[in-house]
Design a protein around this motif. Structure first.
Motif, short mmCIF file in Angstrom:
data_model
loop_
_atom_site.label_atom_id
_atom_site.label_comp_id
_atom_site.label_asym_id
_atom_site.label_seq_id
_atom_site.Cartn_x
_atom_site.Cartn_y
_atom_site.Cartn_z
N GLU A 25 0.84 -1.20 0.00
CA GLU A 25 0.00 0.00 0.00
C GLU A 25 0.88 1.25 0.00
OE1 GLU A 25 -2.70 1.96 3.41
OE2 GLU A 25 -3.35 -0.05 2.77
N PRO A 26 0.59 2.20 -0.87
CA PRO A 26 1.39 3.43 -0.87
C PRO A 26 1.37 4.11 0.50
CG PRO A 26 0.07 3.31 -2.85
CD PRO A 26 -0.40 2.20 -1.95
N LEU A 27 2.52 4.60 0.91
CA LEU A 27 2.61 5.32 2.18
C LEU A 27 1.85 6.63 2.07
CD1 LEU A 27 6.39 4.62 2.83
CD2 LEU A 27 4.45 3.59 4.04
N PRO A 28 1.22 7.06 3.16
CA PRO A 28 0.36 8.24 3.09
C PRO A 28 1.05 9.51 2.58
CG PRO A 28 0.08 7.12 5.19
CD PRO A 28 1.22 6.45 4.47
N LYS A 29 2.30 9.71 2.95
CA LYS A 29 2.97 10.97 2.61
C LYS A 29 3.57 10.98 1.21
CE LYS A 29 6.59 14.09 3.78
NZ LYS A 29 7.46 14.67 4.69
N GLY A 30 3.95 9.86 0.72
CA GLY A 30 4.73 9.79 -0.51
C GLY A 30 3.94 9.96 -1.79
N ASP A 31 4.61 9.64 -2.87
CA ASP A 31 3.97 9.69 -4.18
C ASP A 31 4.03 8.31 -4.83
OD1 ASP A 31 6.66 9.59 -4.75
OD2 ASP A 31 6.74 11.49 -5.82
N GLY A 32 3.63 7.32 -4.04
CA GLY A 32 3.59 5.95 -4.52
C GLY A 32 4.56 5.00 -3.83
N GLN A 33 5.45 5.52 -2.99
CA GLN A 33 6.38 4.65 -2.27
C GLN A 33 5.61 3.72 -1.34
OE1 GLN A 33 6.56 7.99 -2.36
NE2 GLN A 33 8.66 8.72 -2.49
N THR A 34 6.12 2.51 -1.21
CA THR A 34 5.52 1.50 -0.33
C THR A 34 6.55 1.06 0.70
OG1 THR A 34 6.25 -0.33 -1.71
CG2 THR A 34 4.07 0.64 -2.22
N LEU A 35 6.09 0.35 1.70
CA LEU A 35 7.01 -0.21 2.69
C LEU A 35 7.99 -1.17 2.01
CD1 LEU A 35 7.87 -0.46 5.65
CD2 LEU A 35 6.09 -2.22 5.92
N LEU A 36 7.51 -1.94 1.05
CA LEU A 36 8.38 -2.84 0.30
C LEU A 36 9.49 -2.06 -0.38
CD1 LEU A 36 9.05 -5.62 -0.99
CD2 LEU A 36 7.43 -5.02 -2.81
N ARG A 37 9.14 -0.99 -1.05
CA ARG A 37 10.13 -0.17 -1.76
C ARG A 37 11.14 0.43 -0.79
NH1 ARG A 37 11.90 5.41 -2.02
NH2 ARG A 37 12.48 5.87 -4.14
N GLU A 38 10.70 0.89 0.36
CA GLU A 38 11.60 1.50 1.34
C GLU A 38 12.55 0.46 1.91
OE1 GLU A 38 11.61 5.04 1.69
OE2 GLU A 38 10.40 4.56 -0.07
#
Length: 161
Positions: free
Chosen positions: A120-133
């Motif tokens: 699920e996209p993180l609330p603050k970002g522009d599409g970043q997810t926990l997986l991506r981070e």
């Protein structure tokens, strides 16, 4: 789905902490003589201290970005790299290394929480997810860990193959 999710989280934790196909940050920093923390080999732009502090800042930024919608990231690239080549003291070095470990552990707690959605996209970002981070932390750490090892080799302070 649950078993796939659990396996994915385990692989991400292993990527961030285990080294797998490469040395870990702990391996790269083990037995580093304090006198070499600020040494800058000819032709390179930074020291092991600057790399360690940069790793700390990036992990902290990713952690805060992941958990705090009001987090403001440092200015790129100026505030992601220390200006001084060496730590002011052994205490500053120790604090940096301890903070890397603390922030990594906190990020891994979030990553391992089954209520944290990997996709699920993180609330603050522009599409970043926990997986991506998580992938970003693992990739970033591996890249700079390799640089630390190269610097140690250039300074004659790395174990022989």
């Amino acid at each position: 789905m649950e078993s796939t999710d659990k396996a994915t989280r385990k692989h991400l934790v292993d990527f961030i902490t285990g080294g797998n196909a490469h040395a870990t940050l702990n391996d790269a920093l083990k037995n580093l003589p304090p006198s070499l923390r600020g040494a800058v080999p000819v032709g390179l732009p930074y020291s092991i201290w600057q790399l360690a502090e940069h790793i700390r800042i990036v992990i902290w930024d990713i952690l805060e970005f992941t958990k705090d919608q009001t987090h403001k990231s440092p200015k790129w690239p100026d505030e992601y790299w220390p200006k001084q080549a060496e730590p002011k003291s052994s205490e500053e070095w120790d604090k940096t290394i301890a903070q890397i470990k603390k922030d990594t552990a906190e990020f891994l707690d979030i990553l391992n929480d089954p209520n944290s959605n990997l996709y699920e996209p993180l609330p603050k970002g522009d599409g970043q997810t926990l997986l991506r981070e998580a992938i970003l932390i693992g990739d970033h750490n591996a890249y700079h860990t390799a640089e630390i090892i190269v610097i140690r080799r250039l300074l004659g302070a790395w174990k022989k193959a």
